[in-house]
Design a protein around this motif. Structure first.
Motif, PDB file in Angstrom:
ATOM      1  N   CYS A 119       3.030 -36.879  -0.390  1.00 38.54           N
ATOM      2  CA  CYS A 119       2.018 -36.516   0.605  1.00 38.54           C
ATOM      3  C   CYS A 119       1.474 -35.131   0.270  1.00 38.54           C
ATOM      4  N   ASP A 145      -0.634 -33.110   1.851  1.00 32.48           N
ATOM      5  CA  ASP A 145      -0.578 -32.155   2.953  1.00 32.48           C
ATOM      6  C   ASP A 145       0.855 -31.677   3.200  1.00 32.48           C
ATOM      7  N   CYS A 146       1.829 -32.581   3.080  1.00 34.13           N
ATOM      8  CA  CYS A 146       3.241 -32.206   3.247  1.00 34.13           C
ATOM      9  C   CYS A 146       3.664 -31.255   2.134  1.00 34.13           C
ATOM     10  N   TYR A 150       0.548 -32.370  10.642  1.00 33.36           N
ATOM     11  CA  TYR A 150      -0.494 -33.239  11.186  1.00 33.36           C
ATOM     12  C   TYR A 150      -1.730 -33.203  10.304  1.00 33.36           C
ATOM     13  N   ASP A 151      -2.453 -34.336  10.220  1.00 32.80           N
ATOM     14  CA  ASP A 151      -3.688 -34.383   9.453  1.00 32.80           C
ATOM     15  C   ASP A 151      -4.861 -33.970  10.331  1.00 32.80           C
ATOM     16  N   GLU A 152      -6.067 -34.082   9.788  1.00 30.89           N
ATOM     17  CA  GLU A 152      -7.273 -33.648  10.511  1.00 30.89           C
ATOM     18  C   GLU A 152      -7.544 -34.487  11.759  1.00 30.89           C
ATOM     19  N   ASN A 153      -6.957 -35.674  11.863  1.00 24.77           N
ATOM     20  CA  ASN A 153      -7.105 -36.527  13.050  1.00 24.77           C
ATOM     21  C   ASN A 153      -5.954 -36.343  14.031  1.00 24.77           C
ATOM     22  N   ASN A 154      -5.151 -35.308  13.801  1.00 22.11           N
ATOM     23  CA  ASN A 154      -3.998 -34.975  14.633  1.00 22.11           C
ATOM     24  C   ASN A 154      -2.929 -36.071  14.608  1.00 22.11           C
ATOM     25  N   GLU A 155      -2.861 -36.800  13.487  1.00 23.04           N
ATOM     26  CA  GLU A 155      -1.817 -37.796  13.307  1.00 23.04           C
ATOM     27  C   GLU A 155      -0.691 -37.176  12.491  1.00 23.04           C
ATOM     28  N   ARG A 156       0.540 -37.454  12.901  1.00 22.40           N
ATOM     29  CA  ARG A 156       1.699 -36.886  12.231  1.00 22.40           C
ATOM     30  C   ARG A 156       1.874 -37.498  10.843  1.00 22.40           C
ATOM     31  N   LEU A 157       2.093 -36.640   9.853  1.00 20.09           N
ATOM     32  CA  LEU A 157       2.303 -37.081   8.488  1.00 20.09           C
ATOM     33  C   LEU A 157       3.791 -37.028   8.146  1.00 20.09           C
ATOM     34  N   HIS A 186       2.373 -27.837   2.898  1.00 19.20           N
ATOM     35  CA  HIS A 186       3.123 -27.264   4.009  1.00 19.20           C
ATOM     36  C   HIS A 186       4.510 -26.809   3.547  1.00 19.20           C
TER      37      HIS A 186
END
Length: 69
Positions: free
Chosen positions: A38, A40-41, A5-12, A44
């Motif tokens: 991605c 962030d991905c 999830y990103d900083e807006n709690n949206e799934r990436l 992770h």
């Protein structure tokens, strides 16, 4: 599959291809990002690889392994 999830709690979602070597202790070393759609991905995926369990199996053979999270 482990959601990210990103900083807006949206799934990436994204694709990440990592290259690494398994050392004699069964730990991944020399981890490099070969492809990533991605950031962030990518971070992770590297975290999961580095904090995961030891790898088991032949340590003297080269090969490719596909892992989906």
């Amino acid at each position: 599959m482990v959601p990210v999830y990103d900083e807006n709690n949206e799934r990436l979602r994204g694709d990440v291809v990592l290259s690494f070597i398994i050392n004699k202790k069964g730990r991944p070393v020399n981890v490099d990002v070969l492809k990533s759609t991605c950031k962030d991905c990518e971070e992770h995926a590297m975290h999961l690889l580095e904090t995961g369990p030891d790898w088991d199996g032949p340590k003297d053979k080269m090969g490719t392994v596909e892992i989906k999270f």
